[in-house]
Write an enzyme that holds these catalytic residues in place. Structure first.
Site, short mmCIF file in Angstrom:
data_model
loop_
_atom_site.label_atom_id
_atom_site.label_comp_id
_atom_site.label_asym_id
_atom_site.label_seq_id
_atom_site.Cartn_x
_atom_site.Cartn_y
_atom_site.Cartn_z
N GLU A 258 -6.01 59.68 44.16
CA GLU A 258 -7.22 59.14 44.79
C GLU A 258 -6.74 58.25 45.92
O GLU A 258 -6.24 57.15 45.71
CB GLU A 258 -8.06 58.35 43.78
N CYS B 218 -12.06 51.43 48.71
CA CYS B 218 -11.79 52.72 49.37
C CYS B 218 -13.07 53.45 49.74
O CYS B 218 -13.06 54.33 50.60
CB CYS B 218 -10.91 53.59 48.48
#
Length: 478
Positions: free
Chosen positions: A248, A282
């Site tokens: 990720e 993020c």
């Protein structure tokens, strides 16, 4: 500080110190708050041996028993919410209210995956008489979890939850800047009766830990959250051993604001979410592409809310945004701001550090930023928003897709045809319409393009920690 725990490694069910240690600093005050043990190669080898032993026990533990232990640990974390939250605020800087919510979020990951632990169904494939084709899901083995610093408790929780629910053991390397959340997870599982070696916690030099452990044959999965640059390096190390990699990675989330939307609602919610966790997320909404017909009121409302954001020590009751988590982020963000302004961007709000101790930067808004500014391609990972006008949905989608990242994206509209267009054409693993919530424990989360591979969360998340085995069974010898 009494709120901050005594930091230790956790290996084979035992807590240990080492001769070497690292300093943990409060980013709001720049004061030392803890000393973190630094794992040596011998500690890493001990953790690997313990994880192999733990896996042999855990993979044979009934899913219902695994779920019970996970749920017990989660209940302990909920009971300890205030203690954990205060430790997170001390080491990371985020407001205490946000730290409390992070603890609950981590618990929700455990609780969801505990439920999925008993639902790892296989299937029977239709076949000829006298033949059975069976599909089994089995835990992949020892997992190496590498968690970032921006969410000290919930990010490690995601990796531990998936591994343990699937029946894997895990060596967790959490962030050295923010170790307390992971330590509290290990404490809770220790107190919940998790067998020795199933969860191991180490800290140290990141490159040394990953370089040593990824090359080990016993490590069957690397689960990493962090930058695209580091993720590509780790994926390369994993590929040398044909080790599965769950990545990720970075994002640079676009927000498409269409002409039919409620301008004030979109602007206020966008500003509030942008400066959550000081923008160190993020999935943080960063590149706002606003239809030109509503651009001026959107920019005014967004900038006003950004300027009104209360910045300060996360322990203060009225703080909405704390400091950046580490010293290096302030000059990195200032470089992006100065580059954009030199190329013609309009500085609407902020754009400078806050004097005094701590790594504080004012909430910043840039408008009319040219495409050749670095911030249009580089994720700022901080309290910096870019707001640009667009003439159509076609232009907004094209500009949203113009970066190599595709983790989260957002859209504001009430038109069904616009929603369909964005659903089909925006390049992102997670698209949210009229909301800025990018993921939940029950939904799969991950990116496309340079934002990574694999998914965490939901039923798809657990599949990363498992192998699929097909068994062919004939009633007679062929």
């Amino acid at each position: 500080m009494s709120i901050y725990p005594d930091l230790r490694l956790y290996i084979g069910g035992e807590w240990r110190k080492t001769r070497d240690d690292l300093t943990v600093v409060n980013p709001a005050t720049e004061e030392e708050i803890g000393r973190l043990p630094h794992a040596r190669i011998s500690d890493l080898d001990d953790a690997l041996e313990a994880a192999e032993t733990g896996f042999r026990v855990w993979c044979r533990t009934a899913p219902r028993e695994r779920a019970d232990i996970i749920l017990k640990a989660s209940a302990l974390l909920r009971e300890r919410q205030e203690e954990i939250a205060r430790a997170i605020t001390a080491e990371h800087g985020k407001p205490l209210a946000q730290a409390r919510l992070e603890v609950i979020r981590g618990c929700e990951f455990f609780e969801w995956d505990a439920g999925e632990a008993v639902r790892s169904y296989g299937r029977v494939i239709p076949s000829a008489p006298g033949v059975r084709y069976l599909v089994h899901h089995q835990p992949i083995g020892v997992t190496l979890g590498l968690a970032p610093w921006n969410f000290p408790m919930s990010q490690p929780a995601r990796k531990v939850a998936g591994a343990l629910a699937a029946g894997c053991s895990i060596i967790l390397k959490a962030a050295e800047e923010t170790p307390a959340g992971a330590l509290h997870i290990a404490r809770a599982f220790h107190d919940a009766g998790l067998p020795k070696g199933v969860l191991n916690l180490v800290f140290g030099t990141p490159a040394e830990i990953s370089g040593h452990l990824i090359r080990q044959e016993a490590v069957r999965l690397v689960a990493f959250t962090g930058s695209t640059t580091v993720g590509r390096h780790l994926s390369g190390l994993a590929a040398q051993n044909d080790t599965r990699a769950l990545m990720e990675l970075g994002g640079h989330a676009p927000v498409i604001v269409c002409e039919d939307t409620d301008v004030e609602r979109a602007a206020i919610s966008g500003a509030v979410r942008k400066y959550r966790n000081a923008g160190q997320v993020c999935t943080s909404p960063t590149r706002f592409f606003v239809h030109e017909s509503i651009f001026a009121p959107f920019l005014e409302t967004f900038s006003g809310r950004a300027a009104a954001t209360k910045v300060g020590n996360g322990m203060a009751q009225d703080t909405e945004m704390g400091p950046l988590a580490n010293e290096r982020r302030v000059p990195a963000l200032m470089d992006l701001i100065e580059d954009a302004c030199a190329k013609g961007a309009e500085l609407c709000v902020g754009g400078s550090p806050i004097e005094g101790p701590g790594y504080f930067l004012k909430p910043t808004v840039l408008a009319n930023v040219p495409d050749d500014a670095r911030v249009m391609q580089e994720e700022p990972f901080g309290p910096l928003a870019v707001i640009n006008p667009v003439g159509s949905l076609d232009e907004a989608i094209a500009r949203a897709n113009s970066v190599p990242y595709g983790l989260a994206a957002y859209g504001f509209t009430n038109r069904a045809d616009y929603i369909d267009r964005m659903t089909d054409e925006v390049e992102a693993g997670n698209l949210s319409i009229n909301t800025l919530e990018a993921s939940l424990p029950e939904t799969p989360f991950g990116g496309v393009k340079s934002s990574g591979t694999g998914r965490e969360g939901g039923t798809e998340g657990l599949e990363n920690y498992m192998i699929v085995k097909t068994v062919s069974h004939s009633m007679s010898i062929v």
